[in-house]
Design a protein around this motif. Structure first.
Motif, PDB file in Angstrom:
ATOM      1  N   PHE A 177     -35.091-158.071  10.916  1.00 52.41           N
ATOM      2  CA  PHE A 177     -36.133-157.053  10.900  1.00 52.41           C
ATOM      3  C   PHE A 177     -37.269-157.473   9.970  1.00 52.41           C
ATOM      4  O   PHE A 177     -37.040-158.160   8.976  1.00 52.41           O
ATOM      5  N   GLU A 178     -38.473-157.042  10.293  1.00 50.42           N
ATOM      6  CA  GLU A 178     -39.624-157.324   9.446  1.00 50.42           C
ATOM      7  C   GLU A 178     -39.560-156.473   8.185  1.00 50.42           C
ATOM      8  O   GLU A 178     -39.080-155.344   8.220  1.00 50.42           O
ATOM      9  N   VAL A 179     -40.079-157.038   7.105  1.00 57.33           N
ATOM     10  CA  VAL A 179     -40.131-156.300   5.834  1.00 57.33           C
ATOM     11  C   VAL A 179     -41.594-156.255   5.400  1.00 57.33           C
ATOM     12  O   VAL A 179     -42.091-157.180   4.765  1.00 57.33           O
ATOM     13  N   PRO A 180     -42.307-155.188   5.767  1.00 63.54           N
ATOM     14  CA  PRO A 180     -43.715-155.096   5.379  1.00 63.54           C
ATOM     15  C   PRO A 180     -43.851-154.832   3.877  1.00 63.54           C
ATOM     16  O   PRO A 180     -42.929-154.336   3.234  1.00 63.54           O
ATOM     17  N   ALA A 181     -45.014-155.176   3.332  1.00 58.06           N
ATOM     18  CA  ALA A 181     -45.264-154.976   1.900  1.00 58.06           C
ATOM     19  C   ALA A 181     -45.216-153.490   1.547  1.00 58.06           C
ATOM     20  O   ALA A 181     -44.711-153.118   0.493  1.00 58.06           O
ATOM     21  N   THR A 182     -45.739-152.664   2.428  1.00 56.81           N
ATOM     22  CA  THR A 182     -45.682-151.207   2.210  1.00 56.81           C
ATOM     23  C   THR A 182     -45.260-150.557   3.527  1.00 56.81           C
ATOM     24  O   THR A 182     -45.507-151.092   4.614  1.00 56.81           O
ATOM     25  N   ARG A 183     -44.680-149.412   3.415  1.00 56.04           N
ATOM     26  CA  ARG A 183     -44.228-148.671   4.600  1.00 56.04           C
ATOM     27  C   ARG A 183     -45.157-147.484   4.824  1.00 56.04           C
ATOM     28  O   ARG A 183     -45.638-146.865   3.882  1.00 56.04           O
ATOM     29  N   ALA A 184     -45.378-147.190   6.080  1.00 54.73           N
ATOM     30  CA  ALA A 184     -46.248-146.066   6.449  1.00 54.73           C
ATOM     31  C   ALA A 184     -45.550-144.744   6.134  1.00 54.73           C
ATOM     32  O   ALA A 184     -44.323-144.668   6.084  1.00 54.73           O
ATOM     33  N   ARG A 185     -46.374-143.746   5.919  1.00 56.99           N
ATOM     34  CA  ARG A 185     -45.840-142.394   5.682  1.00 56.99           C
ATOM     35  C   ARG A 185     -45.016-142.004   6.915  1.00 56.99           C
ATOM     36  O   ARG A 185     -45.412-142.220   8.046  1.00 56.99           O
ATOM     37  N   GLY A 186     -43.831-141.451   6.685  1.00 58.49           N
ATOM     38  CA  GLY A 186     -42.951-141.064   7.783  1.00 58.49           C
ATOM     39  C   GLY A 186     -42.015-142.184   8.236  1.00 58.49           C
ATOM     40  O   GLY A 186     -41.232-141.990   9.148  1.00 58.49           O
ATOM     41  N   ASP A 187     -42.127-143.365   7.621  1.00 59.37           N
ATOM     42  CA  ASP A 187     -41.219-144.474   7.946  1.00 59.37           C
ATOM     43  C   ASP A 187     -39.949-144.302   7.112  1.00 59.37           C
ATOM     44  O   ASP A 187     -39.985-144.425   5.892  1.00 59.37           O
ATOM     45  N   TYR A 188     -38.873-144.002   7.770  1.00 60.85           N
ATOM     46  CA  TYR A 188     -37.617-143.737   7.073  1.00 60.85           C
ATOM     47  C   TYR A 188     -36.637-144.905   7.169  1.00 60.85           C
ATOM     48  O   TYR A 188     -35.424-144.713   7.116  1.00 60.85           O
ATOM     49  N   THR A 189     -37.164-146.111   7.276  1.00 60.99           N
ATOM     50  CA  THR A 189     -36.312-147.299   7.338  1.00 60.99           C
ATOM     51  C   THR A 189     -35.406-147.374   6.112  1.00 60.99           C
ATOM     52  O   THR A 189     -34.209-147.650   6.239  1.00 60.99           O
ATOM     53  N   GLY A 190     -35.970-147.125   4.939  1.00 66.92           N
ATOM     54  CA  GLY A 190     -35.173-147.182   3.705  1.00 66.92           C
ATOM     55  C   GLY A 190     -34.051-146.157   3.701  1.00 66.92           C
ATOM     56  O   GLY A 190     -32.921-146.441   3.281  1.00 66.92           O
ATOM     57  N   LEU A 228     -27.425-151.653  -0.332  1.00 62.82           N
ATOM     58  CA  LEU A 228     -27.744-150.617  -1.323  1.00 62.82           C
ATOM     59  C   LEU A 228     -28.538-151.185  -2.495  1.00 62.82           C
ATOM     60  O   LEU A 228     -29.461-150.547  -2.997  1.00 62.82           O
ATOM     61  N   ILE A 229     -28.185-152.400  -2.912  1.00 57.21           N
ATOM     62  CA  ILE A 229     -28.804-153.019  -4.091  1.00 57.21           C
ATOM     63  C   ILE A 229     -30.095-153.751  -3.751  1.00 57.21           C
ATOM     64  O   ILE A 229     -31.075-153.681  -4.493  1.00 57.21           O
ATOM     65  N   TRP A 230     -30.108-154.454  -2.623  1.00 65.84           N
ATOM     66  CA  TRP A 230     -31.231-155.324  -2.277  1.00 65.84           C
ATOM     67  C   TRP A 230     -31.539-155.172  -0.787  1.00 65.84           C
ATOM     68  O   TRP A 230     -31.284-156.075   0.010  1.00 65.84           O
ATOM     69  N   PRO A 231     -32.080-154.033  -0.379  1.00 72.05           N
ATOM     70  CA  PRO A 231     -32.262-153.730   1.046  1.00 72.05           C
ATOM     71  C   PRO A 231     -33.164-154.710   1.799  1.00 72.05           C
ATOM     72  O   PRO A 231     -32.950-154.949   2.986  1.00 72.05           O
ATOM     73  N   GLU A 232     -34.142-155.292   1.116  1.00 71.63           N
ATOM     74  CA  GLU A 232     -35.039-156.229   1.806  1.00 71.63           C
ATOM     75  C   GLU A 232     -34.272-157.449   2.344  1.00 71.63           C
ATOM     76  O   GLU A 232     -34.556-157.932   3.435  1.00 71.63           O
ATOM     77  N   VAL A 233     -33.318-157.934   1.569  1.00 64.64           N
ATOM     78  CA  VAL A 233     -32.517-159.084   2.012  1.00 64.64           C
ATOM     79  C   VAL A 233     -31.687-158.695   3.233  1.00 64.64           C
ATOM     80  O   VAL A 233     -31.584-159.455   4.197  1.00 64.64           O
ATOM     81  N   GLN A 234     -31.128-157.499   3.188  1.00 64.37           N
ATOM     82  CA  GLN A 234     -30.324-157.015   4.313  1.00 64.37           C
ATOM     83  C   GLN A 234     -31.166-156.955   5.584  1.00 64.37           C
ATOM     84  O   GLN A 234     -30.735-157.379   6.644  1.00 64.37           O
ATOM     85  N   LEU A 235     -32.375-156.418   5.484  1.00 64.83           N
ATOM     86  CA  LEU A 235     -33.261-156.334   6.645  1.00 64.83           C
ATOM     87  C   LEU A 235     -33.602-157.722   7.181  1.00 64.83           C
ATOM     88  O   LEU A 235     -33.598-157.935   8.398  1.00 64.83           O
TER      89      LEU A 235
END
Length: 174
Positions: free
Chosen positions: A39-52, A27-34
């Motif tokens: 899982f890959e952590v791209p700099a930006t997410r595409a429209r419609g990407d609901y990973t977050g 919840l606090i630091w999702p990139e670390v969790q991924l």
């Protein structure tokens, strides 16, 4: 909160604390969790990407599950312990299949292993607690007594006397 009062309770408490902490981390630091999950952590997410969105939901579920496990530990809710053994083994199976079928990255097998080992640890804890709680009768271990056939009771024991239809002559053996 009080400390666990049983071996199985300790396994539940450890899992509960870790589920709560990892849920909070997501919840606090999702990139670390991924990254922890492989899982890959791209700099930006595409429209419609609901990973977050999915990670928020999963992290909240993990946080809540941690609270449930700690509550079960505080109340020594043993039926819940047994319930979790079965469903953690199901989770192990589903997550392992996800890795083997390339739905999830290989590092995700760590989550499957954690679930499987946790289920086994809790099952062993439940067994150990039951064994310790059952009093020995006439010096015979309750696990041995449960596994012995009717005619296999040692001579002079209450079980042998019961099988022969007689009661011991002396009072209870301590």
């Amino acid at each position: 909160m009080r400390l666990p009062r049983s071996g199985a309770g300790w396994t539940m408490a450890v899992f509960g604390v870790l589920a709560l902490l990892l849920g909070a981390l997501g919840l606090i630091w999702p990139e670390v969790q991924l990254r922890l999950l492989g899982f890959e952590v791209p700099a930006t997410r595409a429209r419609g990407d609901y990973t977050g969105t999915f990670l928020t939901a999963s992290s909240m579920a993990s946080f809540n599950m941690g609270v449930y496990y700690l509550l079960a530990t505080a109340t020594e809710w043993r039926p819940f312990y047994r319930f979790t053994v079965v469903f953690r083994l199901v989770t192990f199976t589903v997550f392992t299949i996800a890795v083997l079928s390339d739905v999830a990255p290989g590092r995700f097998f760590g989550v499957a292993a954690w679930e499987g080992l946790g289920a086994v640890a809790t099952a062993v804890g439940l067994w150990w607690d039951a064994r310790r709680a059952a009093p020995a009768v006439d010096g015979i271990d309750p696990v041995e007594r449960a596994g012995a056939a009717d005619g296999d009771a040692p001579a002079g024991s209450a079980a042998a006397d019961d099988a022969a239809g007689s009661a011991p002559a002396a009072g209870p053996v301590h």
